[in-house]
Scaffold this motif. Structure first.
Motif, short mmCIF file in Angstrom:
data_model
loop_
_atom_site.label_atom_id
_atom_site.label_comp_id
_atom_site.label_asym_id
_atom_site.label_seq_id
_atom_site.Cartn_x
_atom_site.Cartn_y
_atom_site.Cartn_z
N ASN A 10 0.82 -1.23 0.00
CA ASN A 10 0.00 0.00 0.00
C ASN A 10 0.85 1.27 0.00
O ASN A 10 0.58 2.23 0.73
N LEU A 11 1.85 1.29 -0.85
CA LEU A 11 2.78 2.41 -0.90
C LEU A 11 2.11 3.64 -1.52
O LEU A 11 1.52 3.56 -2.60
N VAL A 12 2.23 4.76 -0.83
CA VAL A 12 1.73 6.05 -1.32
C VAL A 12 2.88 7.05 -1.24
O VAL A 12 3.55 7.16 -0.21
N VAL A 13 3.09 7.78 -2.36
CA VAL A 13 4.09 8.85 -2.37
C VAL A 13 3.44 10.08 -2.97
O VAL A 13 2.93 10.04 -4.10
N GLU A 14 3.48 11.17 -2.23
CA GLU A 14 2.89 12.43 -2.68
C GLU A 14 3.95 13.52 -2.70
O GLU A 14 4.85 13.55 -1.86
N TYR A 15 3.83 14.41 -3.69
CA TYR A 15 4.71 15.56 -3.80
C TYR A 15 3.89 16.84 -3.65
O TYR A 15 2.78 16.93 -4.18
N PRO A 16 4.42 17.83 -2.93
CA PRO A 16 3.71 19.11 -2.85
C PRO A 16 3.73 19.85 -4.18
O PRO A 16 4.75 19.87 -4.88
N VAL A 17 2.60 20.39 -4.56
CA VAL A 17 2.48 21.23 -5.76
C VAL A 17 1.78 22.52 -5.37
O VAL A 17 1.32 22.68 -4.23
N ALA A 18 1.67 23.44 -6.32
CA ALA A 18 1.16 24.77 -6.01
C ALA A 18 -0.23 24.74 -5.39
O ALA A 18 -0.53 25.53 -4.48
N SER A 63 3.02 7.13 2.93
CA SER A 63 2.47 6.07 3.77
C SER A 63 2.73 4.73 3.11
O SER A 63 3.21 4.66 1.97
N GLY A 64 2.40 3.67 3.82
CA GLY A 64 2.65 2.33 3.32
C GLY A 64 3.89 1.71 3.93
O GLY A 64 4.58 2.34 4.75
N ARG A 65 4.19 0.48 3.54
CA ARG A 65 5.30 -0.27 4.10
C ARG A 65 6.23 -0.76 3.00
O ARG A 65 5.78 -1.13 1.91
N ILE A 66 7.54 -0.75 3.31
CA ILE A 66 8.56 -1.36 2.46
C ILE A 66 9.32 -2.32 3.36
O ILE A 66 10.15 -1.89 4.18
N VAL A 67 8.99 -3.60 3.24
CA VAL A 67 9.50 -4.59 4.18
C VAL A 67 10.63 -5.37 3.53
O VAL A 67 10.44 -6.02 2.50
N ILE A 68 11.80 -5.31 4.14
CA ILE A 68 12.97 -6.05 3.65
C ILE A 68 13.36 -7.06 4.71
O ILE A 68 13.72 -6.69 5.84
N ASP A 69 13.21 -8.32 4.35
CA ASP A 69 13.58 -9.40 5.26
C ASP A 69 12.95 -9.23 6.64
O ASP A 69 13.59 -9.42 7.68
N GLY A 70 11.68 -8.80 6.65
CA GLY A 70 10.93 -8.70 7.89
C GLY A 70 10.94 -7.35 8.57
O GLY A 70 10.20 -7.14 9.53
N THR A 71 11.75 -6.39 8.07
CA THR A 71 11.82 -5.07 8.68
C THR A 71 11.24 -4.01 7.75
O THR A 71 11.62 -3.93 6.58
N ILE A 73 11.23 -0.55 6.39
CA ILE A 73 12.19 0.54 6.34
C ILE A 73 11.56 1.86 5.90
O ILE A 73 12.24 2.88 5.83
N ALA A 74 10.25 1.85 5.63
CA ALA A 74 9.61 3.03 5.03
C ALA A 74 9.76 4.27 5.88
O ALA A 74 9.94 5.38 5.36
N GLY A 75 9.67 4.14 7.19
CA GLY A 75 9.72 5.30 8.06
C GLY A 75 10.95 5.39 8.93
O GLY A 75 10.99 6.21 9.85
N LEU A 76 11.96 4.57 8.65
CA LEU A 76 13.15 4.57 9.50
C LEU A 76 13.93 5.88 9.38
O LEU A 76 13.99 6.50 8.31
#
Length: 279
Positions: A10-18, A63-71, A73-76
């Motif tokens: 459920n990866l979400v990436v947003e960029y600020p715009v005008a 938001s969302g998760r990026i899990v590498i080998d059980g961890t 890392i999305a918000g580390l």
């Protein structure tokens, strides 16, 4: 069932715009098993490279998760990320712009070794020379600078530099798109050989269906930040279910859209995508 080495949830990436925010990646999920290759394909601007940068944490997801080998890392924090930096490396699209033009090949490849704690320059040079040999460059390449290499040779140096960290996951962001067709094939063969020898896991970002078919077991197709189709690469490319995927495939098979190969060379192969057929 085995646990995937990499899981994006459920990866979400947003960029600020005008006038607010632009959602570049919208609720994307996929997983890659150890030693396998997943391709992310779609037209320019669909969010592919944003996903690549998120996986290697060159940017922080909304938001969302990026899990590498059980961890996850999305918000580390940057400090907590340090052990993962060497485990996940990236090969960039531009084989010249991603290399320091002032350094020799042996120093470019040796820099990650210094960061890993190999302090003696002679030890770094010896290990870097082995890596440069592993990617198929001669010993005469060691003391040459990027400007002295062809595009394909520069990309091999980029691959050697990524391997120097001893990664488990290699994210290739359009790693062959700047190369001539024949050189693309050589780099793809090199990546396959490295995977067979080391068990590396690849996330391969591309707009080229022919390249995707050559390198990956599974594929996800993206449009406007979302995954519209995914599954076994051969199945998805041979029998696409979604109109967008069918349009990508039709464009890949149209000789008028092909770059790098004369149409007469591929007329007999129009039933299947060619490595030289970028979308």
């Amino acid at each position: 069932m085995t646990t995937p080495l990499l899981s994006v949830e459920n990866l979400v990436v947003e960029y600020p715009v005008a006038d607010g925010v632009f959602r570049a990646v919208d609720s994307v999920s996929f997983a890659v098993d150890k030693g396998k290759t997943l391709a992310v394909v779609g037209e320019s601007g669909c969010g592919k490279s944003t996903i690549a940068k998120s996986i290697v944490r060159l940017l922080t997801p909304t938001s969302g998760r990026i899990v590498i080998d059980g961890t996850d890392i999305a918000g580390l924090s940057e400090k907590s990320l340090r052990p993962f930096r060497s485990r996940v490396q990236m090969v960039f699209q531009d084989p010249y712009g991603s290399l320091d033009p002032h350094l020799t090949a042996v120093d470019i490849v040796g820099e990650p070794l210094r960061l890993k704690g190999i302090r003696r320059k002679s030890d770094r040079a010896r290990k870097a020379a082995r890596l440069i040999d592993q990617v198929g460059l001669p010993s005469t390449a060691l003391n040459r600078r990027p400007v002295e290499f062809s595009g394909g040779q520069r990309q091999r140096i980029g691959i050697a530099r990524a391997l120097a960290s001893g990664p488990e996951i290699l994210v290739c962001d359009e790693a062959t798109s700047a190369l001539d067709v024949s050189v693309q094939a050589q780099v793809l063969n090199l990546l396959r050989e490295i995977q067979q020898d080391t068990g590396l896991t690849y996330v391969f970002i591309s707009h080229n269906l022919g390249v995707v078919r050559e390198i990956s077991e599974t594929v996800v197709v993206m449009s406007k930040g979302r995954i519209v189709e995914g599954g076994d690469t051969e199945e998805v490319l041979a029998r696409p279910k979604e109109p967008y995927t069918r349009a990508l495939r039709a464009a890949a098979l149209d000789p008028a859209t092909m770059v790098g190969i004369k149409p007469r060379h591929i007329v007999s192969r129009l039933s299947t995508p060619s490595v030289g057929a970028p979308v």
